[in-house]
Scaffold this motif. Structure first.
Motif, PDB file in Angstrom:
ATOM      1  N   ASN A  72       0.820  -1.219   0.000  1.00 39.26           N
ATOM      2  CA  ASN A  72       0.000   0.000   0.000  1.00 39.26           C
ATOM      3  C   ASN A  72       0.854   1.270   0.000  1.00 39.26           C
ATOM      4  O   ASN A  72       0.475   2.286  -0.559  1.00 39.26           O
ATOM      5  CB  ASN A  72      -1.005  -0.009   1.158  1.00 39.26           C
ATOM      6  CG  ASN A  72      -0.358  -0.236   2.497  1.00 39.26           C
ATOM      7  OD1 ASN A  72       0.565  -1.045   2.617  1.00 39.26           O
ATOM      8  ND2 ASN A  72      -0.807   0.472   3.507  1.00 39.26           N
ATOM      9  N   VAL A  75       1.947   1.999  -3.649  1.00 38.62           N
ATOM     10  CA  VAL A  75       0.903   2.670  -4.419  1.00 38.62           C
ATOM     11  C   VAL A  75       0.895   4.155  -4.082  1.00 38.62           C
ATOM     12  O   VAL A  75       0.774   5.011  -4.952  1.00 38.62           O
ATOM     13  CB  VAL A  75      -0.479   2.039  -4.134  1.00 38.62           C
ATOM     14  CG1 VAL A  75      -1.569   2.753  -4.913  1.00 38.62           C
ATOM     15  CG2 VAL A  75      -0.485   0.558  -4.493  1.00 38.62           C
ATOM     16  N   PHE A  89     -12.626  -6.439  -9.701  1.00 34.16           N
ATOM     17  CA  PHE A  89     -13.500  -6.926  -8.642  1.00 34.16           C
ATOM     18  C   PHE A  89     -14.845  -7.271  -9.274  1.00 34.16           C
ATOM     19  O   PHE A  89     -15.690  -6.393  -9.470  1.00 34.16           O
ATOM     20  CB  PHE A  89     -13.645  -5.883  -7.542  1.00 34.16           C
ATOM     21  CG  PHE A  89     -12.321  -5.495  -6.954  1.00 34.16           C
ATOM     22  CD1 PHE A  89     -11.626  -6.363  -6.137  1.00 34.16           C
ATOM     23  CD2 PHE A  89     -11.753  -4.270  -7.252  1.00 34.16           C
ATOM     24  CE1 PHE A  89     -10.394  -6.028  -5.623  1.00 34.16           C
ATOM     25  CE2 PHE A  89     -10.520  -3.920  -6.734  1.00 34.16           C
ATOM     26  CZ  PHE A  89      -9.837  -4.802  -5.915  1.00 34.16           C
ATOM     27  N   TYR A 103      -8.328   4.663  -4.246  1.00 32.75           N
ATOM     28  CA  TYR A 103      -8.527   4.383  -2.814  1.00 32.75           C
ATOM     29  C   TYR A 103      -7.697   5.264  -1.898  1.00 32.75           C
ATOM     30  O   TYR A 103      -8.168   5.738  -0.867  1.00 32.75           O
ATOM     31  CB  TYR A 103      -8.216   2.907  -2.543  1.00 32.75           C
ATOM     32  CG  TYR A 103      -8.462   2.477  -1.123  1.00 32.75           C
ATOM     33  CD1 TYR A 103      -9.755   2.291  -0.657  1.00 32.75           C
ATOM     34  CD2 TYR A 103      -7.405   2.285  -0.236  1.00 32.75           C
ATOM     35  CE1 TYR A 103      -9.993   1.912   0.644  1.00 32.75           C
ATOM     36  CE2 TYR A 103      -7.638   1.910   1.077  1.00 32.75           C
ATOM     37  CZ  TYR A 103      -8.941   1.714   1.515  1.00 32.75           C
ATOM     38  OH  TYR A 103      -9.160   1.345   2.804  1.00 32.75           O
ATOM     39  N   LEU A 104      -6.430   5.507  -2.275  1.00 30.53           N
ATOM     40  CA  LEU A 104      -5.541   6.255  -1.361  1.00 30.53           C
ATOM     41  C   LEU A 104      -5.593   7.763  -1.589  1.00 30.53           C
ATOM     42  O   LEU A 104      -4.938   8.517  -0.880  1.00 30.53           O
ATOM     43  CB  LEU A 104      -4.095   5.772  -1.524  1.00 30.53           C
ATOM     44  CG  LEU A 104      -3.797   4.357  -1.015  1.00 30.53           C
ATOM     45  CD1 LEU A 104      -2.357   3.988  -1.313  1.00 30.53           C
ATOM     46  CD2 LEU A 104      -4.056   4.263   0.485  1.00 30.53           C
TER      47      LEU A 104
ATOM     48  N   ILE B 167     -14.296   1.959   3.901  1.00 36.61           N
ATOM     49  CA  ILE B 167     -13.691   0.738   4.442  1.00 36.61           C
ATOM     50  C   ILE B 167     -14.572  -0.472   4.077  1.00 36.61           C
ATOM     51  O   ILE B 167     -14.062  -1.564   3.813  1.00 36.61           O
ATOM     52  CB  ILE B 167     -13.444   0.841   5.973  1.00 36.61           C
ATOM     53  CG1 ILE B 167     -12.671  -0.380   6.484  1.00 36.61           C
ATOM     54  CG2 ILE B 167     -14.735   0.976   6.768  1.00 36.61           C
ATOM     55  CD1 ILE B 167     -11.230  -0.445   6.069  1.00 36.61           C
ATOM     56  N   ALA B 170     -13.654  -1.437   0.689  1.00 33.67           N
ATOM     57  CA  ALA B 170     -12.362  -2.136   0.733  1.00 33.67           C
ATOM     58  C   ALA B 170     -12.565  -3.580   1.196  1.00 33.67           C
ATOM     59  O   ALA B 170     -11.939  -4.505   0.670  1.00 33.67           O
ATOM     60  CB  ALA B 170     -11.398  -1.398   1.669  1.00 33.67           C
ATOM     61  N   LYS B 179      -5.361  -9.888  -3.348  1.00 32.14           N
ATOM     62  CA  LYS B 179      -4.185  -9.381  -4.055  1.00 32.14           C
ATOM     63  C   LYS B 179      -4.530  -8.106  -4.830  1.00 32.14           C
ATOM     64  O   LYS B 179      -3.810  -7.115  -4.778  1.00 32.14           O
ATOM     65  CB  LYS B 179      -3.641 -10.449  -5.005  1.00 32.14           C
ATOM     66  CG  LYS B 179      -2.409  -9.992  -5.747  1.00 32.14           C
ATOM     67  CD  LYS B 179      -1.993 -10.954  -6.851  1.00 32.14           C
ATOM     68  CE  LYS B 179      -0.936 -10.300  -7.737  1.00 32.14           C
ATOM     69  NZ  LYS B 179      -0.741 -11.022  -8.992  1.00 32.14           N
ATOM     70  N   GLY B 181      -6.912  -6.081  -4.212  1.00 35.35           N
ATOM     71  CA  GLY B 181      -7.146  -5.027  -3.232  1.00 35.35           C
ATOM     72  C   GLY B 181      -5.838  -4.389  -2.786  1.00 35.35           C
ATOM     73  O   GLY B 181      -5.718  -3.170  -2.697  1.00 35.35           O
ATOM     74  N   THR B 182      -4.860  -5.236  -2.547  1.00 34.70           N
ATOM     75  CA  THR B 182      -3.548  -4.744  -2.132  1.00 34.70           C
ATOM     76  C   THR B 182      -2.937  -3.854  -3.219  1.00 34.70           C
ATOM     77  O   THR B 182      -2.327  -2.837  -2.928  1.00 34.70           O
ATOM     78  CB  THR B 182      -2.608  -5.942  -1.855  1.00 34.70           C
ATOM     79  OG1 THR B 182      -3.264  -6.816  -0.947  1.00 34.70           O
ATOM     80  CG2 THR B 182      -1.301  -5.492  -1.258  1.00 34.70           C
ATOM     81  N   LEU B 183      -3.139  -4.253  -4.479  1.00 36.43           N
ATOM     82  CA  LEU B 183      -2.597  -3.450  -5.587  1.00 36.43           C
ATOM     83  C   LEU B 183      -3.280  -2.088  -5.697  1.00 36.43           C
ATOM     84  O   LEU B 183      -2.749  -1.175  -6.315  1.00 36.43           O
ATOM     85  CB  LEU B 183      -2.735  -4.206  -6.910  1.00 36.43           C
ATOM     86  CG  LEU B 183      -1.789  -5.398  -7.114  1.00 36.43           C
ATOM     87  CD1 LEU B 183      -2.097  -6.107  -8.423  1.00 36.43           C
ATOM     88  CD2 LEU B 183      -0.332  -4.935  -7.099  1.00 36.43           C
ATOM     89  N   MET B 184      -4.473  -1.954  -5.117  1.00 38.22           N
ATOM     90  CA  MET B 184      -5.155  -0.656  -5.100  1.00 38.22           C
ATOM     91  C   MET B 184      -4.653   0.211  -3.951  1.00 38.22           C
ATOM     92  O   MET B 184      -5.091   1.336  -3.774  1.00 38.22           O
ATOM     93  CB  MET B 184      -6.675  -0.836  -4.929  1.00 38.22           C
ATOM     94  CG  MET B 184      -7.370  -1.639  -5.986  1.00 38.22           C
ATOM     95  SD  MET B 184      -7.189  -0.925  -7.621  1.00 38.22           S
ATOM     96  CE  MET B 184      -6.034  -2.071  -8.330  1.00 38.22           C
ATOM     97  N   GLY B 185      -3.779  -0.348  -3.129  1.00 37.55           N
ATOM     98  CA  GLY B 185      -3.281   0.400  -1.982  1.00 37.55           C
ATOM     99  C   GLY B 185      -4.054   0.118  -0.705  1.00 37.55           C
ATOM    100  O   GLY B 185      -3.859   0.778   0.306  1.00 37.55           O
ATOM    101  N   ILE B 186      -4.962  -0.865  -0.758  1.00 34.34           N
ATOM    102  CA  ILE B 186      -5.708  -1.218   0.453  1.00 34.34           C
ATOM    103  C   ILE B 186      -4.765  -1.966   1.404  1.00 34.34           C
ATOM    104  O   ILE B 186      -4.064  -2.887   0.994  1.00 34.34           O
ATOM    105  CB  ILE B 186      -6.916  -2.110   0.115  1.00 34.34           C
ATOM    106  CG1 ILE B 186      -7.916  -1.331  -0.752  1.00 34.34           C
ATOM    107  CG2 ILE B 186      -7.603  -2.608   1.390  1.00 34.34           C
ATOM    108  CD1 ILE B 186      -9.042  -2.191  -1.314  1.00 34.34           C
ATOM    109  N   ASN B 187      -4.746  -1.551   2.647  1.00 35.93           N
ATOM    110  CA  ASN B 187      -3.940  -2.211   3.656  1.00 35.93           C
ATOM    111  C   ASN B 187      -4.735  -3.421   4.163  1.00 35.93           C
ATOM    112  O   ASN B 187      -5.680  -3.267   4.931  1.00 35.93           O
ATOM    113  CB  ASN B 187      -3.649  -1.211   4.777  1.00 35.93           C
ATOM    114  CG  ASN B 187      -2.799  -1.802   5.865  1.00 35.93           C
ATOM    115  OD1 ASN B 187      -2.582  -3.010   5.916  1.00 35.93           O
ATOM    116  ND2 ASN B 187      -2.309  -0.944   6.736  1.00 35.93           N
ATOM    117  N   LEU B 190      -5.386  -3.868   7.816  1.00 38.49           N
ATOM    118  CA  LEU B 190      -6.418  -2.994   8.379  1.00 38.49           C
ATOM    119  C   LEU B 190      -7.804  -3.585   8.116  1.00 38.49           C
ATOM    120  O   LEU B 190      -8.672  -3.581   9.001  1.00 38.49           O
ATOM    121  CB  LEU B 190      -6.312  -1.590   7.776  1.00 38.49           C
ATOM    122  CG  LEU B 190      -7.391  -0.614   8.233  1.00 38.49           C
ATOM    123  CD1 LEU B 190      -7.146  -0.191   9.681  1.00 38.49           C
ATOM    124  CD2 LEU B 190      -7.457   0.613   7.338  1.00 38.49           C
TER     125      LEU B 190
END
Lengths: 238, 292
Positions: A72, A75, A89, A103-104, B167, B170, B179, B181-187, B190
């Motif tokens: 994260n 990114v 998704f 998202y960020l 959230i 997410a 995976k 999700g992680t590539l989107m920057g989702i931690n 968390l």
């Protein structure tokens, strides 16, 4: 100083040595292509940069500094990967997928602007914004994956096999879009099996074979290389 | 069976189903993200029931603060279990089976921890609401009405968080593909934290409602396995499925019990086997895929 520098990168999966000390440079504003057959280690390299795969030794420097290892945080630095197989998704709508790309981000105006931009590049996505992404066609899903990547406002966008499994006409559309993304001022690291296309759009290119970089140079030079022509372009060497 | 009796039993069924729903969403949330059935959840519910018991009998606080304390206690416990037990397994990319076995271990540990530190004797909650409301010839206990209301509110808040917040988005994204999700920057740590926290809080609420209705003892975690059956029935990994499955199971269970109370558990576990044999994805579950 290159935007992205990889120095002597080694990745192991258990006993398998997937990347054997590869080094490469990506200059800002360029398209850098990496070609190679299945299992050469292309995706491993991308995933090592993205923080999905741990690397055992070597350095990945981004704008001169060591890249964090948490996915994260990477990114957040402006590096995004559009993964092989799209990994959209499928349970969410087209819009939700695009929104997750951002998202960020906290800049609401910027997000809106980029969403408009994505809809301009891929009008099909706007038509289907409330549709569940799993019901999109393969080509539309690839567009969505790329649009989702753009939504993260990356400086460096890494595309892993964007043309895989698409009809020839769509492959052309995807490569036109890659040039469009470059024109937006973004730097692109492109991994492809379609070597002809990948080398045609590349400023610089690398050939990866069994975890090692065996050749590198400007895309058009590699296109003319008889060995590459034989191995990757399906032409007999003369 | 006259209408009044039917309605009375229906209310009892919804009451029980609502309680199952509070429990089963915890199973479903964890399953949707981590692809394993968190059997430690029963222990978390049981500890929630004890928190409620001591809040009422030792601290002498009224219902609402006791109820919130249950959520807090169970929420914290769920996070603690995640950090101590599952997090090390996650870092090693251990297979699902290890998670399930560890979860069972944690559940048995919690049971015995309570036996060792408190004791094993069953305890009764003090009577909180003795009154009942008459509604068109129907006599509804205030506690039943309250149970239905707090279950409904808790579940609505949960659905709101999942469907309408960032959230929540997410969580839905990572439940489909972590995976990506992680590539989107989702931690993802968390996301897992939030999932265990929310599941734990609702487990605490359920524990208190269970204590009010039945009895508190270290082994009630086993009884809560029925809420796991409800989650499977509705479709593991699907929140609406867990809620619908719970309500249906609660109502069916009450009607079976009113016919012959010995058949109650037999019916529930027969249903579990039937679902697994005939339609393992349940009423609205995602198709089971073993994530490598």
């Amino acid at each position: 100083m290159s935007m992205l520098e990889i120095r002597d990168l080694n990745v192991y999966y258990g006993g398998i040595h997937a990347l054997k000390g590869i080094s490469l440079d990506v200059e800002e504003g360029q398209i850098v292509s990496m070609i190679g057959s299945n299992g050469a280690g292309k995706s491993s390299m991308m995933n090592a940069i993205s923080g999905i795969v741990k690397y055992q030794s070597g350095d990945i420097l981004y704008r001169g500094e060591k890249l964090p290892t948490m996915a994260n945080k990477i990114v957040k630095q402006g590096i995004c990967q559009v993964p092989e197989g799209r990994l959209i998704f499928a349970n969410l709508t087209t819009y939700e997928n695009l929104y997750l790309g951002a998202y960020l981000r906290k800049d609401k105006d910027g997000i809106e602007r980029d969403l408009k931009r994505v809809y301009e590049i891929f009008p099909r996505l706007e038509e289907r914004k409330h549709q569940i992404a799993g019901t999109l066609s393969g080509g539309e899903q690839q567009m969505l994956a790329m649009g989702r990547g753009i939504m993260s406002a990356p400086d460096l966008i890494m595309l892993d096999e964007p043309s895989l499994g698409l009809a020839p006409l769509l492959v052309n559309t995807i490569f036109e879009t890659i040039l469009e993304i470059k024109a937006m001022g973004k730097t692109i690291l492109l991994v492809e099996q379609n070597a002809l296309k990948a080398l045609s759009v590349a400023d610089n290119a690398y050939v990866l074979e069994q975890g090692r970089i065996t050749k590198s140079g400007p895309g058009r030079d590699l296109l003319k290389d008889p060995k590459i022509a034989e191995a990757y372009l399906g032409k007999a060497a003369h | 069976m006259n209408l009044q009796y039917f309605l009375q039993q229906l209310v009892n069924g919804i009451c029980l189903g609502g309680m199952y729903a509070l429990m089963s969403v915890g199973y479903s949330l964890v399953y949707s993200i981590m692809n394993f059935s968190n059997f430690a959840h029963g222990g978390v519910i049981m500890v929630g029931a004890y928190v409620g018991y001591f809040a009422l009998t030792a601290l002498h606080v009224p219902f609402l603060p006791a109820f919130l304390l249950c959520g807090l206690g169970s929420g914290l416990l769920a996070i603690l279990i995640e950090r101590l037990v599952y997090s090390p397994l996650r870092k090693r990319h251990a297979p699902s089976l290890y998670f399930i076995i560890s979860a069972m271990g944690a559940s048995i540990f919690l049971e015995n921890f309570v036996i060792a530190t408190i004791d094993g004797t069953p305890r009764n909650y003090p009577t909180l609401f003795a009154n009942s409301i008459s509604l068109g010839g129907l006599s509804l206990g205030v506690d039943s009405v309250l149970m239905i209301i707090v279950s409904a509110i808790s579940l609505l808040v949960l659905m709101f968080i999942i469907q309408k917040t960032k959230i929540g988005l997410a969580i839905r994204a990572c439940s489909y593909n972590e995976k990506a999700g992680t590539l989107m920057g989702i931690n993802s740590s968390l996301v897992i934290f939030v999932v265990f926290l929310m599941g734990g809080i609702l487990a605490g609420f359920a524990g208190m409602l269970y204590g009010m209705r039945f009895i508190v003892k270290p082994t009630i975690g086993q009884v809560t396995n029925k809420s796991f059956v409800a989650a499977v029935f509705g479709g593991l990994g699907s929140l609406p499925g867990a809620i619908v499955g719970s309500l249906l199971l609660g109502v069916m269970e009450i009607f079976v019990a009113s016919f012959n109370s010995n058949l109650r558990d037999l019916f529930v576990y027969a249903l579990l086997i039937l679902v697994l044999v005939i339609k393992p994805s349940g009423l609205m579950g995602k198709v089971v895929e073993d994530k490598a």
